[in-house]
Scaffold this active site. Structure first.
Site, short mmCIF file in Angstrom:
data_model
loop_
_atom_site.label_atom_id
_atom_site.label_comp_id
_atom_site.label_asym_id
_atom_site.label_seq_id
_atom_site.Cartn_x
_atom_site.Cartn_y
_atom_site.Cartn_z
N ASN A 9 0.86 -1.18 0.00
CA ASN A 9 0.00 0.00 0.00
C ASN A 9 0.90 1.24 0.00
O ASN A 9 1.50 1.57 1.01
CB ASN A 9 -0.89 -0.03 1.25
CG ASN A 9 -1.72 1.22 1.43
OD1 ASN A 9 -1.80 2.06 0.53
ND2 ASN A 9 -2.34 1.35 2.59
N LYS A 11 0.04 4.27 -0.24
CA LYS A 11 -0.62 5.44 0.37
C LYS A 11 -0.43 6.67 -0.53
O LYS A 11 -0.40 6.53 -1.75
CB LYS A 11 -0.13 5.66 1.80
CG LYS A 11 -0.21 4.38 2.63
CD LYS A 11 0.03 4.59 4.09
CE LYS A 11 0.01 3.24 4.80
NZ LYS A 11 0.18 3.35 6.23
N HIS A 94 -9.16 0.66 5.40
CA HIS A 94 -7.86 0.91 6.04
C HIS A 94 -8.08 1.83 7.24
O HIS A 94 -8.91 2.74 7.19
CB HIS A 94 -6.89 1.54 5.04
CG HIS A 94 -5.49 1.57 5.55
ND1 HIS A 94 -5.07 2.54 6.44
CD2 HIS A 94 -4.44 0.75 5.35
CE1 HIS A 94 -3.80 2.30 6.74
NE2 HIS A 94 -3.39 1.23 6.10
N GLU A 96 -6.53 4.30 8.29
CA GLU A 96 -6.39 5.73 8.01
C GLU A 96 -7.68 6.28 7.41
O GLU A 96 -8.07 7.42 7.68
CB GLU A 96 -5.18 5.96 7.08
CG GLU A 96 -3.87 5.74 7.83
CD GLU A 96 -2.72 5.26 6.98
OE1 GLU A 96 -2.78 5.36 5.74
OE2 GLU A 96 -1.73 4.77 7.57
N GLU A 166 -4.89 -5.58 10.71
CA GLU A 166 -3.88 -4.54 10.92
C GLU A 166 -4.11 -3.87 12.27
O GLU A 166 -4.93 -2.95 12.38
CB GLU A 166 -3.99 -3.48 9.81
CG GLU A 166 -3.77 -4.04 8.42
CD GLU A 166 -3.24 -2.98 7.48
OE1 GLU A 166 -2.12 -3.15 7.00
OE2 GLU A 166 -3.92 -1.96 7.27
N GLY A 172 2.75 1.87 10.78
CA GLY A 172 3.64 3.03 10.62
C GLY A 172 4.37 3.42 11.88
O GLY A 172 4.97 4.49 11.95
N SER A 212 3.94 -2.52 10.29
CA SER A 212 5.41 -2.49 10.42
C SER A 212 6.07 -3.82 10.05
O SER A 212 7.03 -4.24 10.69
CB SER A 212 5.80 -2.05 11.84
OG SER A 212 5.30 -0.75 12.10
C1 PEP Z 1 -0.51 -0.16 6.37
O1 PEP Z 1 -0.72 1.04 6.42
O2 PEP Z 1 -1.35 -0.92 5.83
C2 PEP Z 1 0.70 -0.67 6.96
C3 PEP Z 1 0.76 -1.94 7.26
O3 PEP Z 1 1.70 0.25 7.15
P1 PEP Z 1 3.18 -0.03 7.71
O4 PEP Z 1 3.67 -1.29 7.04
O5 PEP Z 1 3.96 1.16 7.32
O6 PEP Z 1 3.05 -0.22 9.18
#
Ligand code: PEP
Length: 249
Positions: A9, A11, A94, A96, A166, A172, A212
Site C-alpha cells: 500500500n 498510500k 484501512h 487511516e 492490521e 507506521g 510495520s
Molecule cells: C498499512 O498502512 O497498511 C501498513 C501496514 O503500514 P506499515 O507497514 O507502514 O506499518
C-alpha cells in the site's frame, strides 16, 4: 489451498514517474521469483493506469473506492471505473480511512458490495487501536468490524474477500505485533468466519497481517499457520525491502 498474498500500500507517496519506476523494479524482481506469493501493488488512483501498463506478474489494487455507483460525488472514484481500468483488488477500510475520513462499517458494507458487484477483490482491513488491546477488547472489536461490514454477504460473495488484520498501534509505528499476537488474532478471525460461513469457506480465505512488517520480521510472521501474507505500508516504497518481504515465504 488458500492464496498467499503480499500487497504493498503506497498510500499518498510517489509522483507518477516515481511510481512507474518503482512498479517496474518490483515487476522485474517479482518475475524473477518462482512461485510463492501473489504480489500486489496499490498505488494512488492517479497512477493506476500507468502502473498497470508495466505489470505482468504483479497484480494491482486501488486504495479505496466510492460507496455509490455513479453520479454527483465530486472527487470520488467508483468500483466500475476501477474495473474498467483493469484493476483487480481494492483496499477497503484501512484504519487511516476510518480515522481521517470517517469511514464506518456501514459505509464499508456499501463499498464491499459495489467492489464485489464489479468483479473487484476487496482487501478488507480490520484491527483494534492500542487502548482496545490494552483493555483486552481486541478480539471483540475485530469481530464487530467483520460482522458489521461483511456478514450480510452470502458465502459465495464472502469467498471472494481477502482480510487484512492490521492492529492500528502497529501501523507506521515500527512496532510489530509479535508472531503469537498475529497468530492468535488470525486464528480467531478464521474461527469467527467458520462460525458464520462454515469451515470450508473460512479455510479458503486469505488473512494478511499488516503493521510495520519488514524483511527482518516477515519470515516469523508468515510462518504462522493462519497468516497468509502481508499488507505492507512503509516497506513497500522501496522495491528491495518489499521483495525481501515476498521472499520471506
Ligand atoms: C498499512 O498502512 O497498511 C501498513 C501496514 O503500514 P506499515 O507497514 O507502514 O506499518
Amino acid at each position: 489451498m488458500r492464496k498467499k498474498i503480499v500487497a504493498g500500500n503506497w498510500k499518498m507517496n510517489k509522483t507518477l514517474q516515481e511510481g512507474v519506476a518503482l512498479a517496474q523494479t518490483v515487476e522485474q524482481m517479482a518475475s524473477a521469483l518462482s512461485g510463492g506469493a501473489q504480489v500486489v501493488v496499490a498505488p494512488p488512483f492517479l497512477h493506476l493506469t500507468e502502473v498497470k501498463k508495466v505489470l505482468k506478474t504483479v497484480s494491482i489494487a486501488a486504495q479505496n473506492c466510492a460507496a455509490e455507483s455513479s453520479g454527483a460525488y465530486t472527487g470520488e472514484v467508483s468500483a466500475a471505473m476501477l474495473k474498467s481500468a483493469g484493476i483487480e483488488y481494492v483496499i477497503l477500510g484501512h484504519s487511516e480511512r476510518r480515522a481521517y475520513y470517517g469511514e464506518t462499517d456501514a459505509i464499508l458494507a456499501k463499498k464491499v458490495d459495489l467492489a464485489l458487484a464489479n468483479g473487484l477483490t476487496p482487501i478488507f482491513c480490520c484491527g483494534e487501536v492500542l487502548s482496545e488491546r490494552e483493555q483486552n477488547l481486541h478480539l471483540g472489536v475485530v469481530k464487530t468490524q467483520l460482522a458489521d461490514a461483511l456478514f450480510h454477504l452470502s458465502a459465495e460473495q464472502f469467498s471472494r474477500i481477502v482480510i487484512a488484520y492490521e492492529p492500528v498501534w502497529a501501523i507506521g509505528t515500527g512496532v510489530t505485533a509479535t508472531s503469537d499476537q498475529a497468530q492468535e488474532m488470525h486464528h480467531y478471525i478464521r474461527g469467527v468466519l467458520a462460525e458464520k460461513y462454515g469451515a470450508a469457506v473460512a479455510n479458503e480465505i486469505s488473512i494478511l497481517y499488516g503493521g510495520s512488517c519488514k524483511p527482518s520480521n516477515a519470515g516469523e510472521l508468515f510462518a504462522n499457520p493462519d497468516v497468509d501474507g502481508g499488507l505492507i505500508g512503509g516497506a513497500s516504497l522501496e522495491a528491495g525491502d518489499f521483495i525481501g518481504i515476498v521472499k520471506a515465504f
